[in-house]
Write a protein that holds these residues in place. Structure first.
Motif, PDB file in Angstrom:
ATOM      1  N   GLU A  51       0.821  -1.218   0.000  1.00  0.00           N
ATOM      2  CA  GLU A  51       0.000   0.000   0.000  1.00  0.00           C
ATOM      3  C   GLU A  51       0.853   1.266   0.000  1.00  0.00           C
ATOM      4  O   GLU A  51       0.448   2.294  -0.532  1.00  0.00           O
ATOM      5  N   ARG A  52       2.031   1.204   0.588  1.00  0.00           N
ATOM      6  CA  ARG A  52       2.874   2.393   0.658  1.00  0.00           C
ATOM      7  C   ARG A  52       3.315   2.852  -0.731  1.00  0.00           C
ATOM      8  O   ARG A  52       3.493   4.043  -0.982  1.00  0.00           O
ATOM      9  N   ILE A  53       3.468   1.892  -1.647  1.00  0.00           N
ATOM     10  CA  ILE A  53       3.918   2.226  -2.997  1.00  0.00           C
ATOM     11  C   ILE A  53       2.863   3.058  -3.725  1.00  0.00           C
ATOM     12  O   ILE A  53       3.187   3.878  -4.594  1.00  0.00           O
ATOM     13  N   LEU A  54       1.590   2.871  -3.358  1.00  0.00           N
ATOM     14  CA  LEU A  54       0.528   3.643  -3.996  1.00  0.00           C
ATOM     15  C   LEU A  54       0.707   5.141  -3.769  1.00  0.00           C
ATOM     16  O   LEU A  54       0.275   5.958  -4.580  1.00  0.00           O
ATOM     17  N   LYS A  55       1.366   5.515  -2.661  1.00  0.00           N
ATOM     18  CA  LYS A  55       1.587   6.927  -2.360  1.00  0.00           C
ATOM     19  C   LYS A  55       2.469   7.602  -3.404  1.00  0.00           C
ATOM     20  O   LYS A  55       2.368   8.800  -3.630  1.00  0.00           O
ATOM     21  N   ILE A  56       3.336   6.828  -4.029  1.00  0.00           N
ATOM     22  CA  ILE A  56       4.332   7.437  -4.914  1.00  0.00           C
ATOM     23  C   ILE A  56       4.201   6.981  -6.364  1.00  0.00           C
ATOM     24  O   ILE A  56       4.948   7.453  -7.219  1.00  0.00           O
ATOM     25  N   LYS A  57       3.248   6.080  -6.657  1.00  0.00           N
ATOM     26  CA  LYS A  57       3.173   5.516  -8.002  1.00  0.00           C
ATOM     27  C   LYS A  57       2.914   6.576  -9.066  1.00  0.00           C
ATOM     28  O   LYS A  57       3.361   6.457 -10.201  1.00  0.00           O
ATOM     29  N   SER A  58       2.193   7.639  -8.717  1.00  0.00           N
ATOM     30  CA  SER A  58       1.854   8.658  -9.711  1.00  0.00           C
ATOM     31  C   SER A  58       2.931   9.729  -9.863  1.00  0.00           C
ATOM     32  O   SER A  58       2.818  10.605 -10.722  1.00  0.00           O
ATOM     33  N   LEU A  59       3.970   9.660  -9.043  1.00  0.00           N
ATOM     34  CA  LEU A  59       5.025  10.665  -9.137  1.00  0.00           C
ATOM     35  C   LEU A  59       5.898  10.416 -10.365  1.00  0.00           C
ATOM     36  O   LEU A  59       6.076   9.282 -10.799  1.00  0.00           O
ATOM     37  N   ASP A  60       6.445  11.486 -10.902  1.00  0.00           N
ATOM     38  CA  ASP A  60       7.383  11.361 -12.012  1.00  0.00           C
ATOM     39  C   ASP A  60       8.705  10.835 -11.469  1.00  0.00           C
ATOM     40  O   ASP A  60       9.288  11.406 -10.559  1.00  0.00           O
ATOM     41  N   ILE A  61       9.193   9.735 -12.041  1.00  0.00           N
ATOM     42  CA  ILE A  61      10.329   9.040 -11.439  1.00  0.00           C
ATOM     43  C   ILE A  61      11.633   9.830 -11.515  1.00  0.00           C
ATOM     44  O   ILE A  61      12.351   9.921 -10.510  1.00  0.00           O
ATOM     45  N   PRO A  62      12.017  10.440 -12.667  1.00  0.00           N
ATOM     46  CA  PRO A  62      13.243  11.243 -12.637  1.00  0.00           C
ATOM     47  C   PRO A  62      13.188  12.372 -11.613  1.00  0.00           C
ATOM     48  O   PRO A  62      14.186  12.664 -10.944  1.00  0.00           O
ATOM     49  N   VAL A  63      12.001  12.991 -11.468  1.00  0.00           N
ATOM     50  CA  VAL A  63      11.840  14.034 -10.453  1.00  0.00           C
ATOM     51  C   VAL A  63      11.998  13.439  -9.062  1.00  0.00           C
ATOM     52  O   VAL A  63      12.655  14.011  -8.188  1.00  0.00           O
TER      53      VAL A  63
END
Length: 351
Positions: A309-321
C-alpha cells in the motif's frame, strides 16, 4: 538565433551519448552492484516524504510559496537557473554561503531579494543592475566570501535581460508561450537564444548537448502547479547537475569510481576544463547512472504497488523528479560532509 558553429558534427541523442561515454571512459567507472540498493533507498525516501512531493512536486527543495503570480514564478525561475553555475570554490577554501552552500544558497539569496523588495525577476530591473547591487543581493552570510564569477553573472544577467526585452515582451513566459508549452521546443529556444544555456561539447567527433541548466529550468517550469505546461513526462531525464556535487554522492555510494590519476588531480585542486575528456566522463557517467537508477525504481514500483500500500503513495510521481529530489534531500538535509571526498572543481558558465 544561435549560429551553428559546429555544423560538421552530428548531434547525438543524450541517452545514447551517455551510454557511449560510459563504455569509452578512461578515468570514470561504474559499479552496477550498488544501483539496486540505492534504488530501494530512493523508494523509501519518497514514501517518507510523499506529502512534500505532492505539495511542491519537483520544486520542494526551493518552494515558491512566497511568489503568488505565475508569470513572476516563471521569470524568477529563469533568473535562478540563469545564475546557477560555478557556485563552488576549490576544496579547502571557504565556500560562498547564503544560509546554505551551492544551489540551495542561491535559492536563499533569490528568496531574500524578494523579501527585500528587489524585483530580481524583472529584466527591466536586472538589465540595469550594477555590480554593487548584484553583489549585495548575492551577499554571503559572512563578509569573508563573495559569490564566484560575480562579473560574469552580471554580464549574463544584462545579456539575457536585453534579449527578453527586445524579443519576448520582457518576460520569460513569452518564451514558454512561443514554444507552445512544449518542453523540447523550449529547450531549443533556450539553446538558440541564450548563450549561457548552450551546454554543448564535442565527444568522439559528435556534438553532445547536456543542456543541464536548460533541462532543470524546464523541469521547474513544469513543476509550477497552476501552469499549463504540456510536458510529456515519459521523456524527462534526470537534472542531476542542478548541483554538480551530486557525483560525490554517487562516489560515496560506490557507484562511481575514479582512476588514481583523476583522484590525484582532485587532491591537488586542479580544475577541470569545460568540455575536457575528464569532465565529459564525469557528467556522462553520472547521468547514465541516474538513468539506470530511474529504470530500477520504475521496475520495483510496478512490481510491488499491488502488494504494498505504501507504494501507492508514490506511483503517480514522475520518477526522474522523484530520484532527483531524493538525491537533493540527501545532499542538503542529511548533513553529509564532503570535505574528505574527492571533489572536482570546474569554472563554467553552464552549470
Amino acid at each position: 538565433m544561435a549560429e551553428d558553429t559546429s555544423g560538421d558534427y552530428d548531434v547525438m541523442e543524450l541517452s545514447k551519448a551517455v551510454e557511449l561515454i560510459c563504455k569509452q571512459a578512461k578515468d570514470v567507472h561504474i559499479n552496477d552492484i550498488s544501483i539496486n540498493t540505492l534504488a530501494e533507498q530512493v523508494i523509501c525516501n519518497a514514501i517518507s516524504y510523499s506529502k512534500e512531493f505532492y505539495l511542491h512536486n519537483n520544486c520542494f527543495v526551493r518552494p515558491l510559496t512566497y511568489v503568488t503570480d505565475t508569470v513572476i514564478k516563471a521569470d524568477w525561475l529563469f533568473v535562478l537557473h540563469t545564475l546557477n553555475f560555478s557556485l563552488w570554490c576549490p576544496k579547502g577554501t571557504e565556500q560562498w554561503d547564503c544560509g546554505a552552500e551551492g544551489f540551495p544558497g542561491l535559492c536563499n539569496a533569490m528568496r531574500r531579494a524578494i523579501y527585500e523588495k528587489k524585483p530580481i525577476w524583472d529584466p527591466n530591473y536586472y538589465t540595469k543592475i550594477t555590480r554593487n547591487e548584484l553583489e549585495y543581493i548575492l551577499r554571503s552570510k559572512n563578509s569573508k566570501t563573495t559569490i564566484p564569477l560575480l562579473d560574469e553573472r552580471l554580464k549574463i544577467l544584462h545579456d539575457v535581460g536585453e534579449i527578453l526585452l527586445k524579443k519576448y515582451q520582457g518576460t520569460f513566459m513569452e518564451c514558454i508561450k512561443l514554444s507552445e508549452y512544449d518542453a523540447n521546443k523550449l529547450l531549443k529556444l533556450l539553446f538558440d537564444e541564450f548563450e549561457s544555456y548552450r551546454d554543448e561539447v564535442i565527444y568522439n567527433g559528435k556534438k553532445v548537448r547536456f543542456l543541464c541548466k536548460a533541462r532543470s529550468l524546464v523541469a521547474d517550469i513544469w513543476g509550477i502547479p497552476e501552469n499549463k505546461f504540456n510536458l510529456d513526462t515519459r521523456n524527462m531525464i534526470s537534472t542531476t547537475f542542478i548541483d554538480y556535487r551530486i557525483p560525490l554522492l554517487l562516489f560515496r555510494f560506490r557507484i562511481l569510481s575514479y582512476s588514481d590519476t583523476l583522484l590525484k588531480r582532485f587532491e591537488n585542486n586542479e580544475p577541470l576544463e569545460f568540455g575536457s575528456r575528464e569532465e565529459i566522463e564525469i557528467r556522462g557517467c553520472s547521468l547514465f547512472v541516474m538513468q539506470k537508477i530511474c529504470n530500477e525504481v520504475h521496475n520495483r514500483i510496478n512490481q510491488r504497488y499491488k502488494a504494498d500500500e505504501r507504494i501507492l503513495k508514490i506511483k503517480s510521481l514522475d520518477i526522474p523528479v522523484m530520484v532527483d529530489n531524493c538525491f537533493l534531500r540527501m545532499m542538503f538535509y542529511d548533513n553529509i560532509s564532503f570535505q574528505q571526498s574527492p571533489f572536482h572543481y570546474i569554472k563554467t558558465l553552464h552549470y
